[in-house]
Design a protein around this motif. Sequence first.
Motif, short mmCIF file in Angstrom:
data_model
loop_
_atom_site.label_atom_id
_atom_site.label_comp_id
_atom_site.label_asym_id
_atom_site.label_seq_id
_atom_site.Cartn_x
_atom_site.Cartn_y
_atom_site.Cartn_z
N THR A 6 0.73 -1.24 0.14
CA THR A 6 0.00 0.08 0.15
C THR A 6 0.83 1.27 0.17
O THR A 6 2.01 1.19 0.66
N PRO A 7 0.34 2.48 -0.51
CA PRO A 7 1.10 3.64 -0.62
C PRO A 7 1.65 4.00 0.80
O PRO A 7 2.87 4.46 0.92
N ASP A 8 0.83 3.73 1.81
CA ASP A 8 1.57 4.41 3.28
C ASP A 8 2.61 3.60 3.67
O ASP A 8 3.44 4.36 4.18
N VAL A 9 3.26 2.46 3.18
CA VAL A 9 4.27 1.93 3.60
C VAL A 9 5.07 1.59 2.55
O VAL A 9 6.46 1.13 2.72
N GLY A 10 4.83 1.94 1.19
CA GLY A 10 5.45 1.46 -0.07
C GLY A 10 6.49 2.63 -0.35
O GLY A 10 7.17 2.45 -1.42
N PHE A 11 6.42 3.60 0.06
CA PHE A 11 7.16 5.09 -0.38
C PHE A 11 8.53 4.41 -0.06
O PHE A 11 8.93 3.77 0.93
N GLN A 12 9.42 4.86 -0.94
CA GLN A 12 10.81 4.69 -0.81
C GLN A 12 11.67 5.72 -0.12
O GLN A 12 11.52 6.82 -0.42
N PRO A 13 12.45 5.40 1.12
CA PRO A 13 13.06 6.57 1.89
C PRO A 13 14.13 7.10 1.05
O PRO A 13 14.86 6.61 0.26
N ILE A 14 14.19 8.58 1.35
CA ILE A 14 15.40 9.27 0.85
C ILE A 14 16.29 9.77 2.03
O ILE A 14 15.57 10.23 2.94
N GLU A 15 17.60 9.53 1.94
CA GLU A 15 18.51 10.00 2.96
C GLU A 15 18.41 11.51 3.10
O GLU A 15 18.91 12.22 1.93
N GLU A 16 18.63 11.97 4.02
CA GLU A 16 18.78 13.41 4.27
C GLU A 16 20.21 13.70 4.54
O GLU A 16 20.96 12.85 5.32
N VAL A 17 20.80 14.54 3.73
CA VAL A 17 22.29 14.73 3.70
C VAL A 17 22.62 16.18 4.12
O VAL A 17 23.84 16.58 4.23
N PHE A 18 21.69 17.09 4.22
CA PHE A 18 21.98 18.40 4.69
C PHE A 18 20.40 18.97 5.29
O PHE A 18 19.63 18.76 4.82
N ASN A 19 20.66 19.79 6.24
CA ASN A 19 19.63 20.25 7.07
C ASN A 19 20.23 21.70 7.70
O ASN A 19 21.10 21.57 8.41
N LEU A 20 19.74 22.93 7.28
CA LEU A 20 20.42 24.28 7.70
C LEU A 20 20.22 24.49 9.26
O LEU A 20 21.34 24.77 9.76
N GLU A 21 19.27 24.31 9.83
CA GLU A 21 19.11 24.34 11.19
C GLU A 21 20.06 23.60 11.80
O GLU A 21 20.74 24.02 12.84
N THR A 22 20.21 22.27 11.59
CA THR A 22 21.24 21.50 12.08
C THR A 22 22.51 21.88 12.25
O THR A 22 23.21 21.90 13.14
N GLN A 23 23.02 22.13 11.02
CA GLN A 23 24.40 22.69 10.87
C GLN A 23 24.51 24.08 11.70
O GLN A 23 25.64 24.27 12.08
N LEU A 24 23.48 25.06 11.42
CA LEU A 24 23.73 26.16 12.07
C LEU A 24 23.59 26.29 13.59
O LEU A 24 24.61 26.91 14.24
N ALA A 25 22.97 25.13 14.32
CA ALA A 25 23.28 25.07 15.57
C ALA A 25 24.36 24.37 16.14
O ALA A 25 24.90 24.61 17.11
N ALA A 26 25.23 23.64 15.17
CA ALA A 26 26.59 23.13 15.50
C ALA A 26 27.51 24.40 15.37
O ALA A 26 28.89 24.05 15.65
N VAL A 27 27.21 25.68 14.58
CA VAL A 27 28.48 26.44 14.34
C VAL A 27 28.71 27.31 15.74
O VAL A 27 27.74 27.75 16.18
N PRO A 28 29.81 27.29 15.97
CA PRO A 28 30.14 28.25 17.31
C PRO A 28 29.65 29.80 17.13
O PRO A 28 29.60 30.14 15.84
N ALA A 29 29.34 30.17 18.15
CA ALA A 29 28.62 31.75 18.04
C ALA A 29 29.54 32.49 17.50
O ALA A 29 30.87 32.41 17.83
N ARG A 30 29.35 33.31 16.54
CA ARG A 30 30.13 34.18 15.90
C ARG A 30 30.12 35.62 16.56
O ARG A 30 29.17 35.73 17.16
N LYS A 31 31.27 36.32 16.62
CA LYS A 31 31.37 37.64 17.41
C LYS A 31 30.62 38.85 16.36
O LYS A 31 31.01 38.62 15.03
N GLU A 32 29.88 39.47 16.95
CA GLU A 32 29.57 40.77 16.13
C GLU A 32 30.43 41.75 15.84
O GLU A 32 31.32 42.23 16.91
N ASN A 33 30.73 42.13 14.84
CA ASN A 33 31.57 43.19 14.66
C ASN A 33 31.01 44.67 14.66
O ASN A 33 30.01 45.19 14.54
#
Length: 120
Positions: free
Chosen positions: A93-120
């Motif tokens: 059935t369609p609800d379980v027959g969808f093929q998964p796609i790997e996530e390789v990038f997420n903006l929020e995840t990577q932004l959260a991992a960036v050390p705080a930047r100093k404001e000039n």
Amino acid sequence: MSELRRYCMHAQVDPARLDEYRRRHAAVWPEMLEALAESGWHNYSLFLRPDGLLIAYVESEDLAAAQAAMAATEVNARWQAEMSDFFVGLDSTPDVGFQPIEEVFNLETQLAAVPARKEN
């Protein structure tokens, strides 16, 4: 509530049935919408290309558990029976027959991992 995980999947809608597929999803049954929400489906979206490629995006604590909860509902059985004929190349059935796609990038995840930047 635990942290929501992002899931992306794809399937193929019969290109000859795209207009009807769009019509069906323009007014999904209210009891189906409620069942999805109650079963742990969040921020669920479908994206459809003109050639029938369907991309599904959903957030859930546990997609397998959310799918199992939906499988236990009567409304899902009715909806899947009506939707199955729209798809090509699915072994279930369609609800379980969808093929998964790997996530390789997420903006929020990577932004959260960036050390705080100093404001000039």
